[in-house]
Design a protein around this motif. Structure first.
Motif, PDB file in Angstrom:
ATOM      1  N   UNK A  30       0.781  -1.227   0.000  1.00 30.13           N
ATOM      2  CA  UNK A  30       0.000   0.000   0.000  1.00 30.13           C
ATOM      3  C   UNK A  30       0.811   1.274   0.000  1.00 30.13           C
ATOM      4  N   UNK A  31       2.109   1.190   0.196  1.00 29.87           N
ATOM      5  CA  UNK A  31       2.929   2.395   0.139  1.00 29.87           C
ATOM      6  C   UNK A  31       2.994   2.932  -1.292  1.00 29.87           C
ATOM      7  N   UNK A  32       3.387   4.187  -1.408  1.00 31.70           N
ATOM      8  CA  UNK A  32       3.498   4.822  -2.724  1.00 31.70           C
ATOM      9  C   UNK A  32       4.692   4.231  -3.475  1.00 31.70           C
ATOM     10  N   UNK A  33       4.499   3.792  -4.721  1.00 27.38           N
ATOM     11  CA  UNK A  33       5.628   3.250  -5.480  1.00 27.38           C
ATOM     12  C   UNK A  33       6.734   4.296  -5.669  1.00 27.38           C
ATOM     13  N   UNK A  34       7.968   3.815  -5.774  1.00 29.34           N
ATOM     14  CA  UNK A  34       9.082   4.712  -6.080  1.00 29.34           C
ATOM     15  C   UNK A  34       8.863   5.345  -7.450  1.00 29.34           C
ATOM     16  N   UNK A  35       9.274   6.597  -7.553  1.00 28.01           N
ATOM     17  CA  UNK A  35       9.142   7.265  -8.852  1.00 28.01           C
ATOM     18  C   UNK A  35      10.274   8.235  -9.136  1.00 28.01           C
ATOM     19  N   UNK A  36      11.139   8.496  -8.142  1.00 28.96           N
ATOM     20  CA  UNK A  36      12.192   9.486  -8.321  1.00 28.96           C
ATOM     21  C   UNK A  36      13.416   8.882  -9.021  1.00 28.96           C
ATOM     22  N   UNK A  37      14.031   9.617  -9.946  1.00 28.67           N
ATOM     23  CA  UNK A  37      15.230   9.128 -10.627  1.00 28.67           C
ATOM     24  C   UNK A  37      16.469   9.215  -9.733  1.00 28.67           C
ATOM     25  N   UNK A  38      17.493   8.425 -10.083  1.00 30.05           N
ATOM     26  CA  UNK A  38      18.764   8.523  -9.370  1.00 30.05           C
ATOM     27  C   UNK A  38      19.567   9.703  -9.899  1.00 30.05           C
ATOM     28  N   UNK A  39      20.831   9.816  -9.464  1.00 31.01           N
ATOM     29  CA  UNK A  39      21.645  10.967  -9.853  1.00 31.01           C
ATOM     30  C   UNK A  39      21.927  11.013 -11.345  1.00 31.01           C
ATOM     31  N   UNK A  40      21.724   9.876 -12.022  1.00 31.10           N
ATOM     32  CA  UNK A  40      21.928   9.822 -13.468  1.00 31.10           C
ATOM     33  C   UNK A  40      20.629   9.995 -14.244  1.00 31.10           C
TER      34      UNK A  40
ATOM     35  N   UNK B 152      17.924   8.096 -13.950  1.00 31.13           N
ATOM     36  CA  UNK B 152      17.259   6.831 -14.277  1.00 31.13           C
ATOM     37  C   UNK B 152      16.368   6.380 -13.123  1.00 31.13           C
ATOM     38  N   UNK B 153      15.149   5.981 -13.446  1.00 28.53           N
ATOM     39  CA  UNK B 153      14.245   5.384 -12.470  1.00 28.53           C
ATOM     40  C   UNK B 153      14.369   3.869 -12.604  1.00 28.53           C
ATOM     41  N   UNK B 154      14.841   3.233 -11.538  1.00 33.26           N
ATOM     42  CA  UNK B 154      15.160   1.807 -11.646  1.00 33.26           C
ATOM     43  C   UNK B 154      13.965   0.890 -11.451  1.00 33.26           C
ATOM     44  N   UNK B 155      12.890   1.365 -10.895  1.00 32.39           N
ATOM     45  CA  UNK B 155      11.723   0.496 -10.685  1.00 32.39           C
ATOM     46  C   UNK B 155      12.109  -0.791  -9.952  1.00 32.39           C
ATOM     47  N   UNK B 156      12.910  -0.633  -8.923  1.00 34.24           N
ATOM     48  CA  UNK B 156      13.394  -1.818  -8.208  1.00 34.24           C
ATOM     49  C   UNK B 156      12.706  -2.009  -6.863  1.00 34.24           C
ATOM     50  N   UNK B 157      11.565  -1.336  -6.639  1.00 37.59           N
ATOM     51  CA  UNK B 157      10.801  -1.561  -5.414  1.00 37.59           C
ATOM     52  C   UNK B 157       9.675  -2.548  -5.700  1.00 37.59           C
ATOM     53  N   UNK B 158       9.485  -3.461  -4.770  1.00 37.71           N
ATOM     54  CA  UNK B 158       8.531  -4.559  -4.956  1.00 37.71           C
ATOM     55  C   UNK B 158       7.640  -4.670  -3.719  1.00 37.71           C
ATOM     56  N   UNK B 159       6.390  -5.089  -3.969  1.00 33.89           N
ATOM     57  CA  UNK B 159       5.419  -5.198  -2.884  1.00 33.89           C
ATOM     58  C   UNK B 159       5.028  -6.652  -2.585  1.00 33.89           C
ATOM     59  N   UNK B 160       5.530  -7.583  -3.360  1.00 34.65           N
ATOM     60  CA  UNK B 160       5.377  -8.988  -3.009  1.00 34.65           C
ATOM     61  C   UNK B 160       4.153  -9.685  -3.544  1.00 34.65           C
ATOM     62  N   UNK B 161       3.398  -9.060  -4.441  1.00 33.65           N
ATOM     63  CA  UNK B 161       2.307  -9.790  -5.080  1.00 33.65           C
ATOM     64  C   UNK B 161       2.866 -11.002  -5.810  1.00 33.65           C
ATOM     65  N   UNK B 162       2.133 -12.101  -5.800  1.00 36.27           N
ATOM     66  CA  UNK B 162       2.666 -13.318  -6.418  1.00 36.27           C
ATOM     67  C   UNK B 162       1.553 -14.181  -7.004  1.00 36.27           C
ATOM     68  N   UNK B 163       1.957 -15.275  -7.658  1.00 35.94           N
ATOM     69  CA  UNK B 163       0.984 -16.151  -8.326  1.00 35.94           C
ATOM     70  C   UNK B 163       0.072 -16.843  -7.328  1.00 35.94           C
ATOM     71  N   UNK B 164       0.610 -17.224  -6.185  1.00 38.55           N
ATOM     72  CA  UNK B 164      -0.234 -17.851  -5.174  1.00 38.55           C
ATOM     73  C   UNK B 164      -1.247 -16.852  -4.613  1.00 38.55           C
ATOM     74  N   UNK B 165      -0.857 -15.585  -4.558  1.00 36.72           N
ATOM     75  CA  UNK B 165      -1.804 -14.559  -4.136  1.00 36.72           C
ATOM     76  C   UNK B 165      -2.960 -14.440  -5.113  1.00 36.72           C
ATOM     77  N   UNK B 166      -2.641 -14.469  -6.396  1.00 31.17           N
ATOM     78  CA  UNK B 166      -3.695 -14.443  -7.419  1.00 31.17           C
ATOM     79  C   UNK B 166      -4.594 -15.660  -7.270  1.00 31.17           C
ATOM     80  N   UNK B 167      -3.969 -16.813  -7.071  1.00 30.19           N
ATOM     81  CA  UNK B 167      -4.734 -18.063  -6.942  1.00 30.19           C
ATOM     82  C   UNK B 167      -5.696 -17.978  -5.757  1.00 30.19           C
ATOM     83  N   UNK B 168      -5.279 -17.329  -4.672  1.00 28.46           N
ATOM     84  CA  UNK B 168      -6.149 -17.232  -3.489  1.00 28.46           C
ATOM     85  C   UNK B 168      -7.363 -16.349  -3.739  1.00 28.46           C
TER      86      UNK B 168
END
Length: 629
Positions: free
Chosen positions: A160-170, A172-188
């Motif tokens: 539920x936290x706000x996704x990362x959106x700020x670029x690094x010093x170069x 670039x936005x790395x999009x390397x933050x994850x919230x843990x949604x998974x296939x078993x979660x979908x299955x549930x």
């Protein structure tokens, strides 16, 4: 009537819309009796790159001071054809071309389009009449399961936290933050999706990748470890099938990730990547020049482009025991193709052949933002919908038409936008069109309706601006109206996860926030369920023809009906806040015998529509000369 021709009226063109190769199509024009003709009028038809054909038109009949001339075309070749009419009077040549959405006018306008598709082109039945649900896997549901071999450079966030959106010093936005949604979660959550009426899940990419959107594929043959395992995907498909739900995958085949087993720019993998050596088995997939410079998708260096027609790459994806085969064997029902515009025709031909090996019920859907019937990409006239490539496309034209209408555009303009697509697309394609109002690439519809335009806003503005309660309520009301059209127009409604419970979000990454489990807007959720219930209980929503009946400032109404049986459902939508009334004795309903008001308020022969409400009525349409207008 003062027009010469109407491409939506089957008295003038029969049948309506696109036709099959070798199918007979009759064209009729009407000219005033007093028009002096030097020769019979002609129908002029051509395909891009080929010479015009001139078909003489013969007198069909005379009526009310007009002469009707007709010609029959039996096209020998599939492709997008264009046509107009011509006649010579007193030595002067005149033309009848398209002056507005469908009417022929004299000596001005553009050519009409006639799509001719393959004789055997059919689309999968499993999706017709169904409901699709799009899931961004990291943000839908987390099972809480601990997964193995998850790379250590991933940043795990609280749900539920706000996704990362700020670029690094170069920058670039790395999009390397994850919230843990998974296939078993979908299955549930399959019971939840079943209750919504969902019959097909469309998953954004699930293959191993090193950014949370997973459009930078690292390994096409492996589920991303944070989502689970390949066996988890098989289990999801098997269990979904018990709920009557199919699963389609996002195929990202125009580029890979730079951080991948194929390119290996950062040395993450033990194998030899294309960036590391010309001796790599993958080197020929990419285009290099200079000092390790390479072609990348839209200049984004983390997404190196591939040559899809490179024999090695085509075989890897589409060949025997290739990537497509592998996931189909685990239970995938087909693919949605990312940036289909950038996939060459030859590759799409191979891809369709491979998918259809598993049966005609397997589906191929393309991401195309414009009218896919006449799309040109990189100087090439595309042939997506002629029978050799796609079954369906993402229906952006409908999305824009729906949103513009709900926000105040004229009802006639809305009709024209809808009918233009229905005229150009094969009917079998129309029945499986992916109709959405939100996706992972655009702001959520509730924001588009309730808030300010965000196109000129910064990411910081988007991060800091939630809808106010007043904006939310306005957006929700308009979203409900839009969903009525989304669910009941031709095609298949595609719900972007969370829309049904009021999840907000401006553009990427804010449109990819976590599903608010436990904080759902239950009113909106119940409304969505009701639309789904009506849809699945009436067969005309699967393949029924559409006829617009009411086109007023406040109310739009249309019928979905079966050509053979006449069975029909009439949908009325009041898009404004004031109460409206529609009389069932109005001339537009002359063809219909009414039986049951499924949803809405009936007062004798009138339907009462409170502000921002809809009505659905069961009826029978009497068989008469068919018209699409």
């Amino acid at each position: 009537m003062s027009y010469f021709y109407n491409s939506w009226d089957q008295d003038y063109k029969f049948p309506f819309g696109a036709i099959r190769r070798s199918q007979s199509c009759q064209f009729t024009i009407r000219l005033p009796e007093e028009t002096p003709l030097d020769f019979s009028p002609v129908l002029v038809v051509f395909r891009t790159g080929f010479k015009e054909r001139f078909l003489p038109m013969n007198v069909k009949e005379r009526e009310n001071g007009y002469v009707l001339y007709t010609a029959t075309l039996i096209p020998k070749y599939a492709g997008v054809h264009y046509y107009y009419f011509s006649y010579t009077s007193n030595g002067v040549r005149h033309y009848i071309k398209r002056g507005d959405a469908c009417h022929g006018v004299l000596d001005q306008g553009e050519m009409f389009q006639l799509t001719v598709f393959g004789k055997r082109y059919q689309t999968p039945k499993f999706l017709k009449g169904g409901i699709m649900y799009q899931i961004f896997p990291d943000r839908f549901c987390s099972s809480g399961k601990q997964h193995e071999n998850v790379p250590s450079d991933r940043v795990m966030r609280n749900w539920g936290e706000l996704p990362y959106y700020k670029p690094d010093q170069n920058g670039h936005v790395w999009n390397n933050d994850y919230f843990g949604g998974d296939l078993d979660g979908i299955r549930s959550k399959l019971p939840y999706l079943k209750d919504l009426g969902v019959t097909c899940i469309y998953l954004n990419p699930i293959f191993e990748s090193h950014e949370n959107h997973r459009y930078n594929t690292a390994n096409y043959r492996k589920v991303d470890p944070l989502l689970g395992t390949n066996e988890d995907f098989r289990t999801l498909c098997e269990e979904a099938e018990t709920y009557g739900i199919s699963v389609i995958l996002d195929g990202v085949f125009s580029h890979t990730g730079a951080d991948s087993i194929y390119f290996n720019k950062f040395g993450r993998y033990d194998n030899l990547g294309a960036y590391q050596s010309e001796q790599s088995p993958y080197y020929s997939w990419y285009h290099f020049w200079g000092n390790k410079e390479y072609e990348s998708w839209w200049g984004i260096d983390t997404l190196p482009n591939v040559d899809e027609n490179n024999p090695s790459y085509t075989k890897y994806i589409c060949g025997e025991d290739g990537v497509l085969d592998y996931w189909m064997s685990l239970g995938a029902a087909g693919y949605r193709l990312d940036v289909a515009d950038e996939l060459p025709d030859e590759f799409l031909d191979h891809l369709r052949t491979c998918v259809k090996k598993f049966g005609e019920e397997k589906i191929v859907i393309g991401e195309v933002w414009e009218d896919a019937s006449n799309k040109e990409a990189y100087g090439v006239k595309r042939r997506y919908l002629l029978g050799d490539q796609l079954d369906s496309v993402m229906n952006y034209p409908f999305r824009e038409a729906i949103i513009a209408y709900i926000k105040g555009e004229a009802a006639t303009t809305f009709r024209d936008r809808i009918m233009g697509i229905l005229e150009n697309y094969p009917k079998c394609t129309v029945d499986v069109l992916m109709n959405f109002v939100s996706t992972h690439d655009i702001e959520r519809a509730i924001n588009r309706f309730g808030g300010q335009p965000c196109d000129d806003k910064s990411k910081d503005w988007m991060a800091g601006n939630e809808l106010s309660p007043e904006e939310y309520n306005r957006g929700k009301t308009m979203l409900k109206n839009a969903m009525v059209l989304q669910f009941f127009l031709p095609g298949v409604p595609s719900i972007y996860y969370g829309d049904e419970v009021g999840l907000q979000g401006w553009k990427d990454p804010f449109n990819r926030r976590c599903f608010p489990w436990g904080q759902e807007d239950t009113d909106l959720l119940e409304y969505t369920r009701q639309l789904g219930k009506i849809r699945r209980e009436h067969a005309v929503f699967a393949e029924g023809t559409i006829e617009f009946l009411v086109l007023e400032d406040q109310v739009v109404g249309f019928s979905r009906y079966d050509l053979e049986t006449g069975g029909s459902v009439i949908v009325l939508l009041n898009r404004w806040g004031e109460t409206a009334m529609v009389s069932l004795r109005d001339k537009c309903f002359d063809r219909y015998a009414f039986s049951t008001v499924i949803s809405g308020i009936c007062d004798g022969d009138a339907i009462i529509l409170p502000g921002n409400s809809y009505a659905v009525i069961s009826a029978v349409r009497r068989k008469t000369t068919e018209t699409a207008e």
